[in-house]
Scaffold this motif. Sequence first.
Motif, PDB file in Angstrom:
ATOM      1  N   LYS A  64       0.807  -1.220   0.000  1.00 42.27           N
ATOM      2  CA  LYS A  64       0.000   0.000   0.000  1.00 42.27           C
ATOM      3  C   LYS A  64       0.845   1.277   0.000  1.00 42.27           C
ATOM      4  N   LYS A  65       2.143   1.135  -0.240  1.00 44.66           N
ATOM      5  CA  LYS A  65       3.049   2.280  -0.147  1.00 44.66           C
ATOM      6  C   LYS A  65       2.699   3.392  -1.138  1.00 44.66           C
ATOM      7  N   ALA A  66       2.455   3.035  -2.410  1.00 41.11           N
ATOM      8  CA  ALA A  66       2.148   4.052  -3.416  1.00 41.11           C
ATOM      9  C   ALA A  66       0.842   4.768  -3.086  1.00 41.11           C
ATOM     10  N   SER A  67      -0.135   4.024  -2.559  1.00 41.53           N
ATOM     11  CA  SER A  67      -1.410   4.645  -2.169  1.00 41.53           C
ATOM     12  C   SER A  67      -1.202   5.628  -1.027  1.00 41.53           C
ATOM     13  N   ALA A  68      -0.333   5.279  -0.074  1.00 44.45           N
ATOM     14  CA  ALA A  68      -0.051   6.179   1.048  1.00 44.45           C
ATOM     15  C   ALA A  68       0.620   7.459   0.558  1.00 44.45           C
ATOM     16  N   ILE A  69       1.566   7.307  -0.367  1.00 49.97           N
ATOM     17  CA  ILE A  69       2.234   8.481  -0.939  1.00 49.97           C
ATOM     18  C   ILE A  69       1.224   9.360  -1.664  1.00 49.97           C
ATOM     19  N   SER A  70       0.306   8.729  -2.413  1.00 49.91           N
ATOM     20  CA  SER A  70      -0.687   9.509  -3.163  1.00 49.91           C
ATOM     21  C   SER A  70      -1.627  10.250  -2.222  1.00 49.91           C
ATOM     22  N   LEU A  71      -1.924   9.670  -1.048  1.00 54.98           N
ATOM     23  CA  LEU A  71      -2.793  10.357  -0.093  1.00 54.98           C
ATOM     24  C   LEU A  71      -2.116  11.602   0.474  1.00 54.98           C
ATOM     25  N   MET A  72      -0.800  11.527   0.682  1.00 53.11           N
ATOM     26  CA  MET A  72      -0.098  12.728   1.122  1.00 53.11           C
ATOM     27  C   MET A  72      -0.129  13.791   0.026  1.00 53.11           C
ATOM     28  N   PHE A  73       0.135  13.377  -1.212  1.00 55.01           N
ATOM     29  CA  PHE A  73       0.120  14.321  -2.328  1.00 55.01           C
ATOM     30  C   PHE A  73      -1.289  14.822  -2.636  1.00 55.01           C
ATOM     31  N   MET A  74      -2.308  14.147  -2.098  1.00 52.64           N
ATOM     32  CA  MET A  74      -3.681  14.601  -2.292  1.00 52.64           C
ATOM     33  C   MET A  74      -3.851  16.027  -1.791  1.00 52.64           C
ATOM     34  N   GLY A  75      -3.115  16.388  -0.729  1.00 50.50           N
ATOM     35  CA  GLY A  75      -3.175  17.755  -0.220  1.00 50.50           C
ATOM     36  C   GLY A  75      -2.745  18.757  -1.272  1.00 50.50           C
ATOM     37  N   LEU A  76      -1.737  18.380  -2.071  1.00 42.93           N
ATOM     38  CA  LEU A  76      -1.254  19.261  -3.135  1.00 42.93           C
ATOM     39  C   LEU A  76      -2.297  19.412  -4.235  1.00 42.93           C
ATOM     40  N   THR A  77      -2.982  18.320  -4.576  1.00 39.98           N
ATOM     41  CA  THR A  77      -3.995  18.391  -5.629  1.00 39.98           C
ATOM     42  C   THR A  77      -5.228  19.166  -5.160  1.00 39.98           C
ATOM     43  N   VAL A  78      -5.633  18.955  -3.903  1.00 39.62           N
ATOM     44  CA  VAL A  78      -6.781  19.700  -3.363  1.00 39.62           C
ATOM     45  C   VAL A  78      -6.471  21.192  -3.311  1.00 39.62           C
ATOM     46  N   ALA A  79      -5.209  21.524  -3.090  1.00 38.19           N
ATOM     47  CA  ALA A  79      -4.803  22.938  -3.076  1.00 38.19           C
ATOM     48  C   ALA A  79      -5.131  23.604  -4.405  1.00 38.19           C
ATOM     49  N   ASN A  80      -4.998  22.859  -5.495  1.00 40.23           N
ATOM     50  CA  ASN A  80      -5.283  23.418  -6.815  1.00 40.23           C
ATOM     51  C   ASN A  80      -6.783  23.520  -7.089  1.00 40.23           C
ATOM     52  N   ILE A  81      -7.588  22.780  -6.329  1.00 42.47           N
ATOM     53  CA  ILE A  81      -9.041  22.859  -6.490  1.00 42.47           C
ATOM     54  C   ILE A  81      -9.632  23.930  -5.586  1.00 42.47           C
ATOM     55  N   VAL A  82      -9.131  24.009  -4.350  1.00 44.50           N
ATOM     56  CA  VAL A  82      -9.716  24.894  -3.336  1.00 44.50           C
ATOM     57  C   VAL A  82      -8.784  26.036  -2.952  1.00 44.50           C
ATOM     58  N   GLY A  83      -7.539  25.689  -2.581  1.00 48.79           N
ATOM     59  CA  GLY A  83      -6.623  26.679  -2.025  1.00 48.79           C
ATOM     60  C   GLY A  83      -6.246  27.781  -2.986  1.00 48.79           C
ATOM     61  N   VAL A  84      -5.883  27.419  -4.218  1.00 45.75           N
ATOM     62  CA  VAL A  84      -5.402  28.421  -5.174  1.00 45.75           C
ATOM     63  C   VAL A  84      -6.516  29.362  -5.627  1.00 45.75           C
ATOM     64  N   PRO A  85      -7.674  28.833  -6.114  1.00 44.45           N
ATOM     65  CA  PRO A  85      -8.743  29.775  -6.482  1.00 44.45           C
ATOM     66  C   PRO A  85      -9.281  30.552  -5.286  1.00 44.45           C
ATOM     67  N   GLY A  86      -9.374  29.892  -4.116  1.00 46.52           N
ATOM     68  CA  GLY A  86      -9.844  30.581  -2.908  1.00 46.52           C
ATOM     69  C   GLY A  86      -8.876  31.671  -2.484  1.00 46.52           C
ATOM     70  N   GLY A  87      -7.584  31.344  -2.492  1.00 48.69           N
ATOM     71  CA  GLY A  87      -6.564  32.326  -2.128  1.00 48.69           C
ATOM     72  C   GLY A  87      -6.515  33.484  -3.108  1.00 48.69           C
ATOM     73  N   THR A  88      -6.740  33.184  -4.396  1.00 43.27           N
ATOM     74  CA  THR A  88      -6.769  34.245  -5.409  1.00 43.27           C
ATOM     75  C   THR A  88      -7.946  35.183  -5.174  1.00 43.27           C
ATOM     76  N   SER A  89      -9.106  34.606  -4.903  1.00 40.48           N
ATOM     77  CA  SER A  89     -10.297  35.425  -4.662  1.00 40.48           C
ATOM     78  C   SER A  89     -10.118  36.301  -3.416  1.00 40.48           C
ATOM     79  N   ILE A  90      -9.570  35.722  -2.350  1.00 44.72           N
ATOM     80  CA  ILE A  90      -9.321  36.487  -1.114  1.00 44.72           C
ATOM     81  C   ILE A  90      -8.311  37.599  -1.380  1.00 44.72           C
ATOM     82  N   GLY A  91      -7.273  37.276  -2.147  1.00 48.13           N
ATOM     83  CA  GLY A  91      -6.256  38.272  -2.467  1.00 48.13           C
ATOM     84  C   GLY A  91      -6.817  39.431  -3.269  1.00 48.13           C
ATOM     85  N   GLN A  92      -7.728  39.139  -4.190  1.00 47.54           N
ATOM     86  CA  GLN A  92      -8.329  40.190  -4.998  1.00 47.54           C
ATOM     87  C   GLN A  92      -9.304  41.034  -4.186  1.00 47.54           C
ATOM     88  N   ALA A  93      -9.966  40.411  -3.214  1.00 47.36           N
ATOM     89  CA  ALA A  93     -10.971  41.128  -2.424  1.00 47.36           C
ATOM     90  C   ALA A  93     -10.379  41.844  -1.210  1.00 47.36           C
TER      91      ALA A  93
END
Length: 409
Positions: A124-153
Amino acid sequence: MPLALLALAIGAFGIGTTEFVIMGVLPQVAGDFGVSIPTAGWLVTGYALGVVFGAPLLTVLGAKVSRKKMLMFLMGLFVVGNTLSALAPTFGLMLIGRVVASLAHGAFFGIGSVVAAGLVAPQKKASAISLMFMGLTVANIVGVPGGTSIGQALGWRVTFALVAALGVIGLLGVAKLVPEQGRPEAANVRAEFAAFKNAQVWLAMAMTVLGYGGVFAAVTYITPMMTEVAGYTEGAVTWLLVLFGIGMFLGNLLGGKFADRALMPMLFVSLAALSATLLVFTATAHDKVLAAITLSLIGALGFATVPPLQKWVLDQASAAPTLASAANIGAFNLGNALAAWLGGVVIAAGLGLTAPNWVGALLSGTALLLAFLAAYLDRRTRAARARTATAVPAATPEPARVPVAAAHH
């Protein structure tokens, strides 16, 4: 999966947000400091270079520290860097803050990959690594657009202050949830560098530079491509990037899942499909619907390569994997920088805004060829070991001794 992976994913979410959100607030930062957009672009380049050089440097310096303590130190460094960025009175100090934050990036993902793989069973090693990297992918869905909107406002400083707060949450999560794994006896500088004597480690990093770099050849220039070629408005680009992020999220999960079952076949399929999709993007970029679909596929196929590539490095440097793992994270960012530069070269040469797509296809296709070479060398090494094992003669049994008494009969 262990709850400790959640703490690593939170740290990855913060790191992913700060890496990419600068692109969304770059005009505001440039305006506040009175610098040009190209000059402000050093905040992106400086971060990438900080990852490339910081990953091996901090990993070596922290070789004698337990992995949990090193992860806590790295999240602390991340908090300091983003706080400095949020409060910086000058552009120079802002750039320093970005570089300080970037130093934590590569070492966190490199050491975090080793820790994540050590928390689960081998299958299950590769799956565990992918779960850690999931934070990076979620950042591109939520963090980046959310941070951009907050920065603009509310202003870009608020964005970086919130990212620093994410780092504090990640730090507390690591302290509370990640078990103390200790420092392996082999984890010394000489042992870590010895891993690079293995040609497979270098091959894996080359695959990372070229394979994932292919994605950034296209995505770096996605805004002009989508607005001037596909016909989208500038406001729609944020949601197109969310679609790209969703593709990354799904590709990361599938990449981890299937890499645990068949690592190299998963890498072959994902790299071949990525190269083909990037090539097709030169045509589909002219249609709004097809462009959106293709962009999400590029995100999915690009990030499907991350867990198998990272696990391949861990497998090839199994005796002392920490430095090699961190260096491979640096390779991702080196690929980003190289691909972005090559994409700019073909655009400047007058080949059109879709030209970076076929550049990306060539890069990913080359990575596929290296993957075939790596698999061939691995099979040859295994076969040689098997022949050596069978060639060793078994110990000749000592002949049975005839009892003296029986010999007289």
